[in-house]
Design a protein around this motif. Sequence first.
Motif, PDB file in Angstrom:
ATOM      1  N   VAL A  42       0.850  -1.181   0.000  1.00 12.66           N
ATOM      2  CA  VAL A  42       0.000   0.000   0.000  1.00 12.66           C
ATOM      3  C   VAL A  42       0.894   1.243   0.000  1.00 12.66           C
ATOM      4  O   VAL A  42       1.691   1.437   0.910  1.00 12.66           O
ATOM      5  CB  VAL A  42      -0.946   0.009   1.218  1.00 12.66           C
ATOM      6  N   LEU A  43       0.739   2.047  -1.047  1.00 18.12           N
ATOM      7  CA  LEU A  43       1.532   3.266  -1.217  1.00 18.12           C
ATOM      8  C   LEU A  43       0.644   4.494  -1.067  1.00 18.12           C
ATOM      9  O   LEU A  43      -0.586   4.399  -1.124  1.00 18.12           O
ATOM     10  CB  LEU A  43       2.183   3.273  -2.601  1.00 18.12           C
ATOM     11  N   ASP A  44       1.263   5.629  -0.942  1.00 21.63           N
ATOM     12  CA  ASP A  44       0.558   6.900  -0.933  1.00 21.63           C
ATOM     13  C   ASP A  44      -0.313   6.970  -2.187  1.00 21.63           C
ATOM     14  O   ASP A  44       0.202   6.930  -3.296  1.00 21.63           O
ATOM     15  CB  ASP A  44       1.614   8.013  -0.925  1.00 21.63           C
ATOM     16  N   GLY A  45      -1.630   6.994  -2.026  1.00 19.07           N
ATOM     17  CA  GLY A  45      -2.555   7.052  -3.154  1.00 19.07           C
ATOM     18  C   GLY A  45      -3.132   5.718  -3.579  1.00 19.07           C
ATOM     19  O   GLY A  45      -4.048   5.672  -4.395  1.00 19.07           O
ATOM     20  N   SER A  46      -2.633   4.591  -3.050  1.00 19.35           N
ATOM     21  CA  SER A  46      -3.149   3.266  -3.435  1.00 19.35           C
ATOM     22  C   SER A  46      -4.597   3.064  -2.992  1.00 19.35           C
ATOM     23  O   SER A  46      -5.421   2.567  -3.760  1.00 19.35           O
ATOM     24  CB  SER A  46      -2.305   2.149  -2.824  1.00 19.35           C
ATOM     25  N   GLU A  47      -4.895   3.411  -1.753  1.00 20.28           N
ATOM     26  CA  GLU A  47      -6.243   3.197  -1.220  1.00 20.28           C
ATOM     27  C   GLU A  47      -7.257   4.143  -1.866  1.00 20.28           C
ATOM     28  O   GLU A  47      -8.430   3.812  -2.010  1.00 20.28           O
ATOM     29  CB  GLU A  47      -6.244   3.386   0.304  1.00 20.28           C
ATOM     30  N   ASP A  48      -6.791   5.308  -2.284  1.00 17.34           N
ATOM     31  CA  ASP A  48      -7.656   6.307  -2.919  1.00 17.34           C
ATOM     32  C   ASP A  48      -7.785   6.101  -4.427  1.00 17.34           C
ATOM     33  O   ASP A  48      -8.467   6.866  -5.088  1.00 17.34           O
ATOM     34  CB  ASP A  48      -7.104   7.713  -2.677  1.00 17.34           C
ATOM     35  N   ARG A  49      -7.074   5.117  -4.961  1.00 20.43           N
ATOM     36  CA  ARG A  49      -7.049   4.822  -6.400  1.00 20.43           C
ATOM     37  C   ARG A  49      -6.482   5.969  -7.233  1.00 20.43           C
ATOM     38  O   ARG A  49      -6.862   6.173  -8.373  1.00 20.43           O
ATOM     39  CB  ARG A  49      -8.433   4.416  -6.902  1.00 20.43           C
ATOM     40  N   PRO A  96       1.139  -6.206   2.913  1.00 20.05           N
ATOM     41  CA  PRO A  96       1.259  -4.978   2.141  1.00 20.05           C
ATOM     42  C   PRO A  96       1.013  -3.712   2.961  1.00 20.05           C
ATOM     43  O   PRO A  96       1.114  -2.607   2.441  1.00 20.05           O
ATOM     44  CB  PRO A  96       0.202  -5.145   1.044  1.00 20.05           C
ATOM     45  N   THR A  97       0.690  -3.885   4.251  1.00 21.25           N
ATOM     46  CA  THR A  97       0.509  -2.748   5.152  1.00 21.25           C
ATOM     47  C   THR A  97       1.622  -2.713   6.201  1.00 21.25           C
ATOM     48  O   THR A  97       1.565  -1.924   7.135  1.00 21.25           O
ATOM     49  CB  THR A  97      -0.852  -2.806   5.866  1.00 21.25           C
ATOM     50  N   GLY A  98       2.606  -3.578   6.039  1.00 20.20           N
ATOM     51  CA  GLY A  98       3.685  -3.707   7.018  1.00 20.20           C
ATOM     52  C   GLY A  98       4.737  -2.612   6.887  1.00 20.20           C
ATOM     53  O   GLY A  98       4.532  -1.610   6.189  1.00 20.20           O
ATOM     54  N   PRO A  99       5.875  -2.797   7.548  1.00 23.67           N
ATOM     55  CA  PRO A  99       6.937  -1.796   7.529  1.00 23.67           C
ATOM     56  C   PRO A  99       7.315  -1.376   6.106  1.00 23.67           C
ATOM     57  O   PRO A  99       7.471  -2.211   5.220  1.00 23.67           O
ATOM     58  CB  PRO A  99       8.108  -2.501   8.219  1.00 23.67           C
ATOM     59  N   GLY A 100       7.421  -0.077   5.909  1.00 20.44           N
ATOM     60  CA  GLY A 100       7.762   0.478   4.608  1.00 20.44           C
ATOM     61  C   GLY A 100       6.546   0.812   3.760  1.00 20.44           C
ATOM     62  O   GLY A 100       6.659   1.447   2.716  1.00 20.44           O
ATOM     63  N   TYR A 101       5.356   0.373   4.197  1.00 20.86           N
ATOM     64  CA  TYR A 101       4.125   0.648   3.476  1.00 20.86           C
ATOM     65  C   TYR A 101       3.163   1.410   4.389  1.00 20.86           C
ATOM     66  O   TYR A 101       3.441   1.632   5.563  1.00 20.86           O
ATOM     67  CB  TYR A 101       3.477  -0.660   2.999  1.00 20.86           C
ATOM     68  N   LEU A 102       2.015   1.768   3.851  1.00 20.60           N
ATOM     69  CA  LEU A 102       1.007   2.495   4.618  1.00 20.60           C
ATOM     70  C   LEU A 102      -0.076   1.553   5.120  1.00 20.60           C
ATOM     71  O   LEU A 102      -0.349   0.523   4.496  1.00 20.60           O
ATOM     72  CB  LEU A 102       0.367   3.578   3.735  1.00 20.60           C
ATOM     73  N   PRO A 103      -0.730   1.917   6.221  1.00 22.14           N
ATOM     74  CA  PRO A 103      -1.882   1.122   6.671  1.00 22.14           C
ATOM     75  C   PRO A 103      -3.077   1.410   5.769  1.00 22.14           C
ATOM     76  O   PRO A 103      -3.119   2.416   5.067  1.00 22.14           O
ATOM     77  CB  PRO A 103      -2.133   1.633   8.089  1.00 22.14           C
ATOM     78  N   LEU A 104      -4.052   0.525   5.783  1.00 19.18           N
ATOM     79  CA  LEU A 104      -5.312   0.781   5.094  1.00 19.18           C
ATOM     80  C   LEU A 104      -6.187   1.577   6.054  1.00 19.18           C
ATOM     81  O   LEU A 104      -6.698   1.046   7.047  1.00 19.18           O
ATOM     82  CB  LEU A 104      -5.985  -0.527   4.678  1.00 19.18           C
ATOM     83  N   THR A 105      -6.335   2.844   5.770  1.00 15.19           N
ATOM     84  CA  THR A 105      -7.045   3.753   6.656  1.00 15.19           C
ATOM     85  C   THR A 105      -8.485   3.322   6.874  1.00 15.19           C
ATOM     86  O   THR A 105      -9.022   3.468   7.978  1.00 15.19           O
ATOM     87  CB  THR A 105      -6.995   5.181   6.090  1.00 15.19           C
ATOM     88  N   THR A 106      -9.134   2.778   5.851  1.00 12.75           N
ATOM     89  CA  THR A 106     -10.518   2.339   5.997  1.00 12.75           C
ATOM     90  C   THR A 106     -10.652   1.339   7.129  1.00 12.75           C
ATOM     91  O   THR A 106     -11.543   1.452   7.973  1.00 12.75           O
ATOM     92  CB  THR A 106     -11.028   1.720   4.677  1.00 12.75           C
ATOM     93  N   PHE A 107      -9.769   0.349   7.186  1.00 17.70           N
ATOM     94  CA  PHE A 107      -9.844  -0.659   8.244  1.00 17.70           C
ATOM     95  C   PHE A 107      -9.485  -0.049   9.603  1.00 17.70           C
ATOM     96  O   PHE A 107     -10.112  -0.348  10.609  1.00 17.70           O
ATOM     97  CB  PHE A 107      -8.932  -1.843   7.951  1.00 17.70           C
ATOM     98  N   GLY A 108      -8.477   0.785   9.647  1.00 15.06           N
ATOM     99  CA  GLY A 108      -8.041   1.364  10.915  1.00 15.06           C
ATOM    100  C   GLY A 108      -9.017   2.375  11.493  1.00 15.06           C
ATOM    101  O   GLY A 108      -9.127   2.528  12.704  1.00 15.06           O
ATOM    102  N   ALA A 109      -9.744   3.085  10.623  1.00 17.23           N
ATOM    103  CA  ALA A 109     -10.642   4.146  11.080  1.00 17.23           C
ATOM    104  C   ALA A 109     -12.055   3.662  11.365  1.00 17.23           C
ATOM    105  O   ALA A 109     -12.805   4.331  12.070  1.00 17.23           O
ATOM    106  CB  ALA A 109     -10.697   5.259  10.037  1.00 17.23           C
ATOM    107  N   PHE A 110     -12.418   2.507  10.824  1.00 17.32           N
ATOM    108  CA  PHE A 110     -13.790   2.039  11.009  1.00 17.32           C
ATOM    109  C   PHE A 110     -13.984   1.460  12.404  1.00 17.32           C
ATOM    110  O   PHE A 110     -13.239   0.582  12.840  1.00 17.32           O
ATOM    111  CB  PHE A 110     -14.169   0.980   9.966  1.00 17.32           C
ATOM    112  N   VAL A 111     -15.005   1.963  13.091  1.00  6.90           N
ATOM    113  CA  VAL A 111     -15.358   1.487  14.427  1.00  6.90           C
ATOM    114  C   VAL A 111     -16.821   1.052  14.394  1.00  6.90           C
ATOM    115  O   VAL A 111     -17.711   1.886  14.211  1.00  6.90           O
ATOM    116  CB  VAL A 111     -15.147   2.605  15.482  1.00  6.90           C
ATOM    117  N   PRO A 112     -17.086  -0.255  14.544  1.00  7.39           N
ATOM    118  CA  PRO A 112     -18.473  -0.728  14.521  1.00  7.39           C
ATOM    119  C   PRO A 112     -19.291  -0.092  15.642  1.00  7.39           C
ATOM    120  O   PRO A 112     -18.861  -0.103  16.796  1.00  7.39           O
ATOM    121  CB  PRO A 112     -18.368  -2.232  14.717  1.00  7.39           C
ATOM    122  N   GLY A 113     -20.445   0.441  15.281  1.00  9.81           N
ATOM    123  CA  GLY A 113     -21.277   1.122  16.261  1.00  9.81           C
ATOM    124  C   GLY A 113     -22.404   0.289  16.826  1.00  9.81           C
ATOM    125  O   GLY A 113     -23.102   0.732  17.725  1.00  9.81           O
ATOM    126  N   ARG A 114     -22.598  -0.907  16.273  1.00 14.45           N
ATOM    127  CA  ARG A 114     -23.669  -1.772  16.775  1.00 14.45           C
ATOM    128  C   ARG A 114     -23.266  -3.235  16.600  1.00 14.45           C
ATOM    129  O   ARG A 114     -22.446  -3.562  15.759  1.00 14.45           O
ATOM    130  CB  ARG A 114     -24.974  -1.469  16.083  1.00 14.45           C
TER     131      ARG A 114
END
Length: 169
Positions: A42-49, A96-114
């Motif tokens: 995952v690179l800068d811009g990969s998740e955003d296409r 692909p989210t490990g050292p040297g790459y970026l995390p997937l923000t969608t997975f990290g930011a999503f918090v289940p509310g129910r």
Amino acid sequence: MPVFVVELGLPGPALPCPVGSPVPVTVTVRNTSARRVWAAGVLDGSEDRVRFPHYVPSVTYEGRAVHPPRRPEDPLVGPLRPGDFRKLEPGEAFDPTGPGYLPLTTFGAFVPGRPGIYEFGLTLSTESPSADAWLGRFGQGEERATVLELVGRVPRETVAARPLRVEVR
């Protein structure tokens, strides 16, 4: 047959995850071919296409998207470097989210509310219209020829992970 397989998982046993906490989704990309291949995480811009490779995550609840795809914040992505590529022998895998790459923000930011069953998905696409679609928008400079040669070694395909079903209580 696809060269890459994308796998989603949890770092521990698949116990119910608590409401109000992020779900710790892990990602693995595996070379399923009988030959050595190259890949990038995952690179800068990969998740955003904005640039390739595209790593497009999804989260659904009761069949509906609960965390929409990200919109590009800034299409000005940094340069592609030789260190962004990883050589994978047959059967070898990497995060692909490990050292040297970026995390997937969608997975990290999503918090289940129910409570309920959530499905996490991920699509990887390396099917760029041209090698230039992998490059940064600035500062590419002297490494351009080297990274374009590495881009040429990446198999072109689009693969999706089997959805990861996670119970949230």
